[in-house]
Scaffold this active site. Sequence first.
Site, short mmCIF file in Angstrom:
data_model
loop_
_atom_site.label_atom_id
_atom_site.label_comp_id
_atom_site.label_asym_id
_atom_site.label_seq_id
_atom_site.Cartn_x
_atom_site.Cartn_y
_atom_site.Cartn_z
N SER A 183 43.66 42.35 49.23
CA SER A 183 43.80 42.50 49.01
C SER A 183 43.29 44.26 48.44
O SER A 183 43.52 45.47 47.93
CB SER A 183 43.61 41.99 47.52
OG SER A 183 42.48 42.15 46.64
N HIS A 211 49.34 38.28 48.08
CA HIS A 211 49.81 39.93 48.14
C HIS A 211 50.85 39.96 49.10
O HIS A 211 50.79 40.68 49.48
CB HIS A 211 48.49 40.60 48.61
CG HIS A 211 47.50 41.16 47.08
ND1 HIS A 211 48.16 41.56 46.43
CD2 HIS A 211 46.41 39.89 46.62
CE1 HIS A 211 47.14 41.91 45.15
NE2 HIS A 211 46.49 40.86 45.95
N LYS A 242 52.58 37.72 40.74
CA LYS A 242 52.59 39.17 41.70
C LYS A 242 54.16 39.80 41.43
O LYS A 242 55.08 39.77 41.08
CB LYS A 242 51.73 39.05 42.72
CG LYS A 242 50.39 39.51 42.06
CD LYS A 242 48.68 39.22 43.13
CE LYS A 242 48.32 39.39 42.53
NZ LYS A 242 46.85 38.38 42.75
C1 LIG Z 1 46.34 37.30 42.65
C2 LIG Z 1 45.74 36.14 43.59
C3 LIG Z 1 44.89 35.10 43.52
C4 LIG Z 1 45.09 34.51 41.41
O1 LIG Z 1 46.54 33.98 41.53
P1 LIG Z 1 46.88 34.02 40.14
O2 LIG Z 1 48.58 33.65 40.02
O3 LIG Z 1 46.49 35.68 39.38
O4 LIG Z 1 45.76 32.66 39.02
C5 LIG Z 1 45.05 34.19 44.29
N1 LIG Z 1 44.87 33.99 45.34
C6 LIG Z 1 45.00 35.51 45.84
C7 LIG Z 1 44.68 36.17 47.86
C8 LIG Z 1 45.01 36.86 44.85
O5 LIG Z 1 45.25 37.67 45.32
#
Ligand SMILES: *Cc1c(COP(=O)(O)O)cnc(C)c1O
Length: 410
Positions: A183, A211, A242
């Site tokens: 990320s 992502h 996301k």
């Molecule tokens: C955002 C993210 C998470 C967490 O996801 P949520 O559903 O918001 O808890 C886990 N792993 C990665 C790589 C992320 O970018």
Amino acid sequence: MYSKFQDHLTKELAGIKEAGLFKNERVIVSPQGAEITISSGAEVLNFCANNYLGLSNNPQLIAAAKDALDTHGYGLSSVRFICGTMDLHKTLEAKIAEFFGTEDTILYAACFDANGGVFEPLLGENDAIISDSLNHASIIDGVRLCKAQRYRYENSNMADLEEQLKLAQAQNFRLIVTDAVFSMDGNAAKLDEIYALAQKYDAMIMVDECHSAGVVGKTGRGITELHNLKGKVEVITGTLGKAFGGAIGGFTTGKKEIIDLLRQRSRPYLFSNSIPPVVAAAGIRMFEMMSETNELQDKLHANTEYFVAKMLAAGFDIKPTQSAICAVMLYDAKLSQEMAAKLLNEGIYVIGFYYPVVPKDKARIRVQISAAHEREHLDKCIAAFTKVGKELGVIKNEDSGCGCGCSCGN
Ligand SMILES: *Cc1c(COP(=O)(O)O)cnc(C)c1O
């Protein structure tokens, strides 16, 4: 008792502030989208949301959610195995498996929970987890809860992964774990090479698609589409928070027996509430949309290509990206803060990242592109970066040869 603890906390908080690491939250008073209103009343262009497909405020998802309120009510007040499973949850799980070309899916309240609850039920002290050094915090926490032996390899360093796999031959089962897209840099995992090493050293693979799902691959099916490995990895975790609408919810999808065992033993699943019907219903509609058209993925890919090309032409240093994350490298922490503040004055909402979120002297502004962005939004962002970049000496003042018609002075 509390007054002593209060002193302690006050000092901790002061320490965070002194180190310049205190996080302030900006308040948004409009729906999430390309154009947002913040509490000061300013209307700004949002370039720091995970709203990759622009679905956070999508009318079709809102309609599906509203319908579900009428047909299925508001909340479940139960975990899945008592009385928290609706037809909507089963349908959504099937849709997710269909999307990724996997066998079955289990839903969680968030991907943080999916990652927190995936290792401990599957692996024991005679097994090994081989984890990329830049993996998400939730993977690190999940691994901590599991008794398996831990091996760590340098980010995307395949020689190091191979070394760790050799050491892990001492264990019974081996699971390689990686974020599909990292990320902070926007680079994708080298899943083709990881897959070859997994074959050679008898290991399984887990990818976290948070992502990358919806973003990476021609039809947004994620890293396994990008590397032509659909259905070939054992475990995929991901989020509905996301690209997939941005509300809440996580999932683990993969081999049937793995999902079956998680339903029996995964603690965040067994001991935490079901996702609300509105979220499940909107999720179902979202996956239907993905199978009807590739419009949003196409637009996102075109937007990202356009943005990166123009920014490079303007003289910015951008990390090579295979996702919708563009890391504009500034190296200096203070400069990244100053630049983000000045960009906000220009109507561009972005965030500067610096140590400890990224390595020391690798400060940057992370720009996240969305299918919700129109050309004019991108041009305004590029023009603002160019203006502020020149003011702060990040890029040269003379003609950059940008020629983009974005009012950057060319
Ligand atoms: C955002 C993210 C998470 C967490 O996801 P949520 O559903 O918001 O808890 C886990 N792993 C990665 C790589 C992320 O970018």
